[in-house]
Design a protein around this motif. Structure first.
Motif, mmCIF file in Angstrom:
data_model
loop_
_atom_site.group_PDB
_atom_site.id
_atom_site.type_symbol
_atom_site.label_atom_id
_atom_site.label_comp_id
_atom_site.label_asym_id
_atom_site.label_seq_id
_atom_site.Cartn_x
_atom_site.Cartn_y
_atom_site.Cartn_z
ATOM 1 N N UNK A 46 26.243 71.930 16.324
ATOM 2 C CA UNK A 46 26.489 70.977 15.236
ATOM 3 C C UNK A 46 25.237 70.285 14.785
ATOM 4 N N UNK A 47 24.431 69.849 15.744
ATOM 5 C CA UNK A 47 23.192 69.160 15.394
ATOM 6 C C UNK A 47 22.199 70.120 14.755
ATOM 7 N N UNK A 48 22.123 71.348 15.282
ATOM 8 C CA UNK A 48 21.220 72.328 14.702
ATOM 9 C C UNK A 48 21.593 72.711 13.288
ATOM 10 N N UNK A 49 22.879 72.623 12.953
ATOM 11 C CA UNK A 49 23.337 72.986 11.608
ATOM 12 C C UNK A 49 22.830 72.024 10.549
ATOM 13 N N UNK A 50 22.425 70.811 10.940
ATOM 14 C CA UNK A 50 21.948 69.826 9.969
ATOM 15 C C UNK A 50 20.740 70.363 9.209
ATOM 16 N N UNK A 86 14.968 79.610 8.425
ATOM 17 C CA UNK A 86 15.374 80.386 9.607
ATOM 18 C C UNK A 86 14.149 80.882 10.363
ATOM 19 N N UNK A 87 13.144 81.369 9.632
ATOM 20 C CA UNK A 87 11.928 81.877 10.277
ATOM 21 C C UNK A 87 11.209 80.758 11.021
ATOM 22 N N UNK A 88 11.062 79.602 10.367
ATOM 23 C CA UNK A 88 10.382 78.474 11.013
ATOM 24 C C UNK A 88 11.113 78.050 12.285
ATOM 25 N N UNK A 89 12.434 77.925 12.208
ATOM 26 C CA UNK A 89 13.213 77.510 13.373
ATOM 27 C C UNK A 89 13.139 78.565 14.478
ATOM 28 N N UNK A 90 13.094 79.828 14.098
ATOM 29 C CA UNK A 90 13.009 80.892 15.094
ATOM 30 C C UNK A 90 11.668 80.850 15.823
ATOM 31 N N UNK A 91 10.589 80.610 15.078
ATOM 32 C CA UNK A 91 9.266 80.511 15.694
ATOM 33 C C UNK A 91 9.233 79.346 16.679
ATOM 34 N N UNK A 92 9.781 78.203 16.274
ATOM 35 C CA UNK A 92 9.812 77.041 17.162
ATOM 36 C C UNK A 92 10.681 77.306 18.391
ATOM 37 N N UNK A 93 11.759 78.045 18.199
ATOM 38 C CA UNK A 93 12.639 78.373 19.323
ATOM 39 C C UNK A 93 11.940 79.281 20.325
ATOM 40 N N UNK A 94 11.146 80.223 19.836
ATOM 41 C CA UNK A 94 10.423 81.131 20.734
ATOM 42 C C UNK A 94 9.464 80.373 21.642
#
Length: 316
Positions: free
Chosen positions: A191-195, A235-243
């Motif tokens: 839920x928080x990530x969906x913001x 999505x790309x930015x969040x994916x890079x940060x997640x990695x």
């Protein structure tokens, strides 16, 4: 002529200096707001990095960080000669990858579904319900999970026992423990990530949906050809940060759910550092592990960003 050139250059330099001072005065309120954030990162993120030298020393409280004996790579050799270390790294990577594979797309899906809701009261209700778990600590969430899946008193096992006659040890089997771990993480954070994705969806031009609708595109086609490309950079930015956090499995999350029966799969780097470093006082060894963890995260972020740059959507 030379004098005129000098005067002209001096005047240009004076104008540039006045422009800089003007911009500084205009941005001063923003700089003041940013100062506490900068102080936080300097004090709690960058300054403690000096303590990484412990990884190359035989640290003792008596001698302190700088007075302790320098041992070079001995701590790393001791760390990676231990068979348990490879198991801990494997568990960390496995749980992190499962969180990414199943957890990363979920906020995107949730944001798209909420964006398609037209009744505002229902949208606000659902948003509130899915955001609430984020504000619960893992102590509370872990207690809820244990209450639900406990073998003797769990709500789920009451139903399982009524149907099958025997309760199932959800928290004591590797497969079911991993499923509960990943599922509870998704429930708490989606839920928080969906913001972030909901904010990105507001930047998509509504006329694109109208044009797609006039062309006969169904709702699924609109999502595929308009919505997802519109938020692809986010999505790309969040994916890079997640990695960057692949080697970091949240300590609270694992610690509240793990038990000795599933220690073979639930022992990760963060719990190892707590158990060996804080409880066992082997600070040099666990600092070496933490440095290794950070270096792997850095390499993954740089690699992902380099790949994203080739696609024209890098973080920097």
């Amino acid at each position: 002529m030379h004098t005129a050139y000098v005067h002209k250059a001096a005047a240009a330099g004076g104008r540039a200096a006045r422009e800089r001072r003007k911009r500084f005065r205009m941005n001063l309120p923003l700089l003041i707001l940013f100062a506490p954030i900068a102080a936080f990162f300097i004090i709690f993120k960058y300054a403690p990095m000096a303590g990484l030298v412990i990884a190359f020393k035989n640290y003792t409280f008596y001698d302190g960080i700088w007075g302790s004996e320098w041992v070079g790579l001995h701590n790393f050799e001791q760390l990676f000669s231990n068979p348990q270390t490879l198991s801990i790294i494997r568990n960390t990577v496995l749980l992190s990858c499962l969180n990414i594979v199943f957890g990363f797309p979920f906020p995107i899906l949730l944001a798209i579904l909420l964006n398609e809701v037209r009744r505002q009261w229902f949208k606000r209700l659902v948003q509130t319900l899915v955001y609430l778990p984020h504000f619960l600590s893992w102590v509370i969430v872990g207690g809820m999970v244990v209450t639900i899946f406990s073998q003797e008193t769990g709500i789920v096992n009451h139903l399982v026992k009524a149907w099958l006659g025997e309760p199932y040890p959800f928290l004591y089997k590797d497969g079911s423990w991993i499923a509960i771990f990943v599922g509870s993480g998704i429930w708490k954070g989606a839920g928080w990530g969906a913001i972030v994705y909901l904010a990105a969806l507001t930047t998509i031009d509504p006329h694109l949906y109208e044009a797609a609708s006039l062309d006969g595109a169904s709702k699924w086609r609109q999502i595929w050809h308009v919505t997802l490309p519109g938020i692809s950079s986010t999505i790309v930015v969040m994916f890079i940060l997640t990695l960057g956090h692949v080697m970091e499995v949240g300590f609270d999350h694992v610690f509240m759910l793990q038990n000795s029966v599933v220690s073979g799969i639930s022992e990760v780097i963060s719990t190892y550092i707590y158990r060996v470093g804080l409880q066992g006082a082997q600070f040099s060894l666990t600092t070496a592990m933490g440095l290794f963890e950070s270096l792997i995260g850095l390499v993954l972020v740089l690699t992902a960003n380099r790949i994203a740059r080739r696609l024209g959507q890098s973080l920097w």
